[in-house]
Design a protein around this motif. Structure first.
Motif, PDB file in Angstrom:
ATOM      1  N   VAL A   1       0.868  -1.177   0.000  1.00 22.11           N
ATOM      2  CA  VAL A   1       0.000   0.000   0.000  1.00 22.11           C
ATOM      3  C   VAL A   1       0.902   1.223   0.000  1.00 22.11           C
ATOM      4  O   VAL A   1       1.593   1.502   0.987  1.00 22.11           O
ATOM      5  N   ASP A   2       0.890   1.945  -1.118  1.00 20.42           N
ATOM      6  CA  ASP A   2       1.846   3.020  -1.369  1.00 20.42           C
ATOM      7  C   ASP A   2       1.140   4.369  -1.402  1.00 20.42           C
ATOM      8  O   ASP A   2       0.029   4.486  -1.921  1.00 20.42           O
ATOM      9  N   GLY A   3       1.793   5.381  -0.878  1.00 23.86           N
ATOM     10  CA  GLY A   3       1.258   6.731  -0.959  1.00 23.86           C
ATOM     11  C   GLY A   3       2.085   7.679  -0.128  1.00 23.86           C
ATOM     12  O   GLY A   3       2.794   7.254   0.795  1.00 23.86           O
ATOM     13  N   ALA A   4       2.021   8.950  -0.450  1.00 26.79           N
ATOM     14  CA  ALA A   4       2.689   9.955   0.379  1.00 26.79           C
ATOM     15  C   ALA A   4       2.106   9.903   1.785  1.00 26.79           C
ATOM     16  O   ALA A   4       0.945   9.511   1.962  1.00 26.79           O
TER      17      ALA A   4
ATOM     18  N   ALA B   1      -3.790   0.188   5.043  1.00 25.52           N
ATOM     19  CA  ALA B   1      -3.111  -1.077   5.336  1.00 25.52           C
ATOM     20  C   ALA B   1      -3.638  -1.682   6.635  1.00 25.52           C
ATOM     21  O   ALA B   1      -3.935  -2.880   6.703  1.00 25.52           O
ATOM     22  N   ASP B   2      -3.775  -0.855   7.667  1.00 24.32           N
ATOM     23  CA  ASP B   2      -4.303  -1.343   8.943  1.00 24.32           C
ATOM     24  C   ASP B   2      -5.736  -1.854   8.802  1.00 24.32           C
ATOM     25  O   ASP B   2      -6.132  -2.836   9.442  1.00 24.32           O
ATOM     26  N   ALA B   3      -6.525  -1.172   7.963  1.00 18.92           N
ATOM     27  CA  ALA B   3      -7.935  -1.531   7.823  1.00 18.92           C
ATOM     28  C   ALA B   3      -8.134  -2.897   7.181  1.00 18.92           C
ATOM     29  O   ALA B   3      -9.211  -3.496   7.299  1.00 18.92           O
ATOM     30  N   LEU B   4      -7.117  -3.404   6.495  1.00 17.73           N
ATOM     31  CA  LEU B   4      -7.226  -4.715   5.847  1.00 17.73           C
ATOM     32  C   LEU B   4      -7.041  -5.867   6.825  1.00 17.73           C
ATOM     33  O   LEU B   4      -7.469  -6.993   6.546  1.00 17.73           O
TER      34      LEU B   4
ATOM     35  N   GLY C   1      -0.999 -16.996   4.287  1.00 13.14           N
ATOM     36  CA  GLY C   1      -0.911 -15.745   5.034  1.00 13.14           C
ATOM     37  C   GLY C   1      -0.689 -14.549   4.126  1.00 13.14           C
ATOM     38  O   GLY C   1      -0.362 -14.674   2.941  1.00 13.14           O
ATOM     39  N   VAL C   2      -0.870 -13.372   4.709  1.00 11.72           N
ATOM     40  CA  VAL C   2      -0.756 -12.114   3.966  1.00 11.72           C
ATOM     41  C   VAL C   2       0.206 -11.189   4.698  1.00 11.72           C
ATOM     42  O   VAL C   2       0.050 -10.953   5.896  1.00 11.72           O
ATOM     43  N   VAL C   3       1.201 -10.683   3.998  1.00  7.06           N
ATOM     44  CA  VAL C   3       2.053  -9.625   4.546  1.00  7.06           C
ATOM     45  C   VAL C   3       1.638  -8.327   3.880  1.00  7.06           C
ATOM     46  O   VAL C   3       1.531  -8.247   2.647  1.00  7.06           O
ATOM     47  N   ILE C   4       1.361  -7.314   4.694  1.00 11.41           N
ATOM     48  CA  ILE C   4       0.896  -6.019   4.195  1.00 11.41           C
ATOM     49  C   ILE C   4       1.951  -4.978   4.531  1.00 11.41           C
ATOM     50  O   ILE C   4       2.239  -4.723   5.700  1.00 11.41           O
ATOM     51  N   LEU C   5       2.518  -4.394   3.493  1.00  8.17           N
ATOM     52  CA  LEU C   5       3.565  -3.372   3.639  1.00  8.17           C
ATOM     53  C   LEU C   5       3.003  -2.021   3.239  1.00  8.17           C
ATOM     54  O   LEU C   5       2.438  -1.881   2.160  1.00  8.17           O
ATOM     55  N   ASP C   6       3.139  -1.037   4.107  1.00 11.53           N
ATOM     56  CA  ASP C   6       2.761   0.330   3.717  1.00 11.53           C
ATOM     57  C   ASP C   6       3.996   1.209   3.693  1.00 11.53           C
ATOM     58  O   ASP C   6       4.990   0.937   4.375  1.00 11.53           O
TER      59      ASP C   6
END
Length: 202
Positions: A32-35, A44-47, A129-134
């Protein structure tokens, strides 16, 4: 470019469904990319909880915990936008320690405030499993992901919502837009000029 208004809740639901539709035995890497003004960490947390309800183990990682040491990061000063773009993020460490696809993941590497390693133990992410990177400025760097999301802001909105003490970073975001075109690179691009009223871009 088409713009489809959507609520944040509905957007999270769509992303969760896309992740949940992946094969159950497959580990899924989500970027999850963004300024910072776009608050990618919020999405990212909401997922996390909806994915857990689907039976998907989740590990959250922030790119801000994978910055390079100050001696490398700040070689050209603390407010150099090109250094921020090119030198701050330890891209190789993210690819090696987080997005390697093996399930052996280092949750944090470098404490940039203390300028020392966290020394966290490795975490084990099981199959499915899922790894979520912001983080920011993540796309166009060859980082592997099954799903990439970019939170796009117009230049005016980005300038308006970036804190004054972070304004020196704006040229880096402009360069990112010009050189990488992250909205076109991402699997899902979302306009977040008004965080209360996101819109999917296609």
């Amino acid at each position: 470019m088409n713009v489809r208004p959507i609520s944040q809740e509905a957007l999270v639901g769509e992303l969760v469904r896309r992740i949940g539709d992946r094969p159950r035995g497959e580990r899924v890497r989500v970027v999850v990319d963004g300024a910072p003004a776009a608050a990618p960490y919020v999405y990212a947390d909401a997922l996390v909880e909806p994915l857990k309800l689907l039976g998907r183990p989740v590990l959250r990682v922030s790119a801000w915990d994978f910055l390079r040491p100050a001696s490398l990061r700040l070689e050209y000063g603390r407010r150099d936008p090109d250094a921020f773009y090119d030198d701050w993020l330890d891209v190789k460490a993210l690819a090696r320690e987080v997005l390697n696809g093996t399930g052996r993941i280092l949750p944090r590497l470098w404490d940039s405030a203390a300028d020392r390693a966290y020394r966290d133990p490795y975490a084990s992410l099981p199959e499915g499993g899922v790894v979520i990177l912001d983080g920011t400025l993540l796309l166009g760097r060859g980082l592997p992901a099954e799903l990439s999301v970019h939170l796009w802001m117009s230049g005016a909105a980005l300038r308006r919502r970036t804190p004054e003490d972070e304004g020196w970073r704006l040229p880096a975001y402009e360069r990112y837009e010009r050189e990488v075109r992250p909205a076109a690179q991402a699997d899902v691009a979302v306009k977040v000029d008004d965080p209360r009223h996101p819109a999917v871009l296609s």
